[in-house]
Write a protein that holds these residues in place. Structure first.
Motif, PDB file in Angstrom:
ATOM      1  N   TYR A 113       3.734  -2.966  -0.642  1.00 16.17           N
ATOM      2  CA  TYR A 113       4.442  -3.624   0.465  1.00 16.17           C
ATOM      3  C   TYR A 113       5.605  -4.470  -0.064  1.00 16.17           C
ATOM      4  CZ  TYR A 113       5.055  -6.749   4.495  1.00 16.17           C
ATOM      5  OH  TYR A 113       5.574  -7.461   5.523  1.00 16.17           O
ATOM      6  N   TYR A 114       5.327  -5.341  -1.035  1.00 22.63           N
ATOM      7  CA  TYR A 114       6.371  -6.232  -1.535  1.00 22.63           C
ATOM      8  C   TYR A 114       7.394  -5.482  -2.388  1.00 22.63           C
ATOM      9  CZ  TYR A 114       3.784 -10.113   0.400  1.00 22.63           C
ATOM     10  OH  TYR A 114       3.173 -10.971   1.275  1.00 22.63           O
ATOM     11  N   SER A 115       6.937  -4.471  -3.156  1.00 22.26           N
ATOM     12  CA  SER A 115       7.883  -3.694  -3.978  1.00 22.26           C
ATOM     13  C   SER A 115       8.854  -2.954  -3.083  1.00 22.26           C
ATOM     14  CB  SER A 115       7.140  -2.660  -4.830  1.00 22.26           C
ATOM     15  OG  SER A 115       6.127  -3.278  -5.547  1.00 22.26           O
ATOM     16  N   MET A 116       8.309  -2.354  -2.010  1.00 22.48           N
ATOM     17  CA  MET A 116       9.155  -1.598  -1.093  1.00 22.48           C
ATOM     18  C   MET A 116      10.199  -2.506  -0.461  1.00 22.48           C
ATOM     19  SD  MET A 116       9.919   1.206   0.424  1.00 22.48           S
ATOM     20  CE  MET A 116       8.576   2.321   0.074  1.00 22.48           C
ATOM     21  N   GLY A 117       9.785  -3.702  -0.051  1.00 22.20           N
ATOM     22  CA  GLY A 117      10.711  -4.659   0.561  1.00 22.20           C
ATOM     23  C   GLY A 117      11.791  -5.082  -0.434  1.00 22.20           C
ATOM     24  N   ALA A 118      11.368  -5.426  -1.644  1.00 19.83           N
ATOM     25  CA  ALA A 118      12.317  -5.899  -2.658  1.00 19.83           C
ATOM     26  C   ALA A 118      13.330  -4.804  -2.987  1.00 19.83           C
ATOM     27  CB  ALA A 118      11.551  -6.314  -3.915  1.00 19.83           C
ATOM     28  N   PHE A 119      12.832  -3.574  -3.161  1.00 21.44           N
ATOM     29  CA  PHE A 119      13.726  -2.472  -3.526  1.00 21.44           C
ATOM     30  C   PHE A 119      14.714  -2.156  -2.394  1.00 21.44           C
ATOM     31  CE2 PHE A 119      14.614   2.134  -3.508  1.00 21.44           C
ATOM     32  CZ  PHE A 119      15.291   2.231  -4.707  1.00 21.44           C
ATOM     33  N   GLY A 120      14.184  -1.970  -1.200  1.00 21.53           N
ATOM     34  CA  GLY A 120      15.020  -1.560  -0.054  1.00 21.53           C
ATOM     35  C   GLY A 120      16.096  -2.578   0.267  1.00 21.53           C
ATOM     36  N   TYR A 121      15.695  -3.855   0.345  1.00 22.97           N
ATOM     37  CA  TYR A 121      16.681  -4.881   0.697  1.00 22.97           C
ATOM     38  C   TYR A 121      17.673  -5.126  -0.451  1.00 22.97           C
ATOM     39  CZ  TYR A 121      14.075  -5.876   4.952  1.00 22.97           C
ATOM     40  OH  TYR A 121      13.492  -5.762   6.177  1.00 22.97           O
ATOM     41  N   SER A 122      17.233  -4.933  -1.702  1.00 28.12           N
ATOM     42  CA  SER A 122      18.155  -5.092  -2.843  1.00 28.12           C
ATOM     43  C   SER A 122      19.254  -4.042  -2.775  1.00 28.12           C
ATOM     44  CB  SER A 122      17.409  -4.931  -4.170  1.00 28.12           C
ATOM     45  OG  SER A 122      16.431  -5.906  -4.270  1.00 28.12           O
ATOM     46  N   VAL A 123      18.873  -2.808  -2.478  1.00 29.39           N
ATOM     47  CA  VAL A 123      19.869  -1.724  -2.382  1.00 29.39           C
ATOM     48  C   VAL A 123      20.839  -2.031  -1.246  1.00 29.39           C
ATOM     49  CG1 VAL A 123      20.169   0.732  -1.849  1.00 29.39           C
ATOM     50  CG2 VAL A 123      18.334   0.022  -3.389  1.00 29.39           C
TER      51      VAL A 123
END
Lengths: 123, 188
Positions: B99-109
């Motif tokens: 959950y947190y990895s997906m959020g961090a990756f998506g919003y970073s991009v």
């Protein structure tokens, strides 16, 4: 036994027997929640509340022991009818045997005054 | 005529506490409870009596307690054997990590693309998408042409394209996170 202790004992007994009681009440065919509740409330030891009945019916349905279907007769309000599945009938037979065996055993124990000699011999 | 406010309040509270279930399960529970309540009231009124709505609702218990019974067996079934709790805990940890990895990756991009669009406007000669290796590769850089023979291919079109992809990426991440949140609720 004090009245509140007797009540506690009856609650425990009822908890254990409730699944059997509900399955047995559905032997005659499909019944909806309110009718089943009133049927159970006719007997002092099986008088349960709505808050106990409905979640239990839901669990028995999820366990595959009951089927449930909404039906409407004429102008009446739609009702959710519950009936036994094949698995439910099998479970009912098993629980009935176990219950009758327990009653027989306990009746025998109540009727017999066991002496220390009998217990030691394993009679 | 019976006031239906206490019933509405009870059903609304029940619905609130059943929100951990999926909508169809919760709607089915509420439909059955409402059907029971209204049938008892109708039957009582048909006999010319005044229904005791409070006593009727008391029979169901507090909405949170009633909901808890449904939630307990719908979500978890029978309690798992002791060994299975370890498996459950690992599953929860993995899901939380995902959950947190997906959020961090998506919003970073999404943020990186947004910065790229701004940077292109700020320093147009240094920021761009370049065609290199005779058109076989594309590089996006912030420090001017990567090779002497590189040709910028998008020019200022990089700005709207980067903004568009940034928005799409943020929306997609938001939706995926909502789905993962529902899955996490289902597992915890």
């Amino acid at each position: 036994m004090a009245p509140d202790e007797q009540e506690k004992w009856q609650i425990q007994l009822r908890k254990g027997a409730l699944e059997l009681v509900i399955l047995a009440s559905l032997r005659g065919g499909a019944v909806y929640g309110l009718a089943l509740l009133r049927h159970l409330q006719r007997f002092p030891t099986t008088a349960i509340t709505e808050g106990t009945l409905y979640p239990l019916l839901d669990r028995l349905k999820r366990d595959g022991l009951l089927d449930a279907n909404w039906m409407q007769e004429g102008e009446e309000r739609p009702r959710k009818y519950y009936e036994l599945t094949a698995k439910g009938k099998q479970k009912l037979s098993t629980l009935m045997r176990a219950w009758r065996q327990s009653v027989t055993d306990i009746e025998s124990l109540l009727a017999t005054k066991a002496s220390a000699e009998h217990i030691n011999r394993g009679d | 005529m019976t006031s239906h406010h206490p019933i509405r309040r009870y059903v609304d509270a029940l619905a609130l506490h059943l929100r951990k279930l999926d909508k169809a399960d919760a709607a089915e529970v509420i439909r059955e409870i409402e059907s029971h309540i209204h049938e008892v009231i109708e039957q009582t009124e048909a006999r010319g009596e005044v229904p005791d709505v409070d006593a009727l609702l008391q029979g169901f218990g507090l909405p949170e307690m009633l909901a808890a019974q449904y939630v307990a067996h719908i979500r978890t079934g029978a309690p798992p054997p002791a060994g299975f709790r370890v498996v459950q805990r690992v599953t929860q940890t993995v899901t939380r990590g995902l959950y947190y990895s997906m959020g961090a990756f998506g919003y970073s991009v999404a943020i990186a693309l947004l910065l790229l669009a701004v940077a292109k406007l700020w320093q147009p000669s240094l920021v761009g998408a370049w065609s290199i290796n005779g058109g076989h590769s594309v590089a996006i850089t912030w420090s001017g042409s990567p090779y002497q023979d590189a040709k910028e291919i998008l020019g200022y079109w990089l700005v709207p394209i980067a903004l568009l992809v940034s928005t799409w990426c943020a929306v997609l991440t938001h939706r995926v996170m909502r789905i993962l949140q529902v899955l996490r609720r289902g597992l915890t």
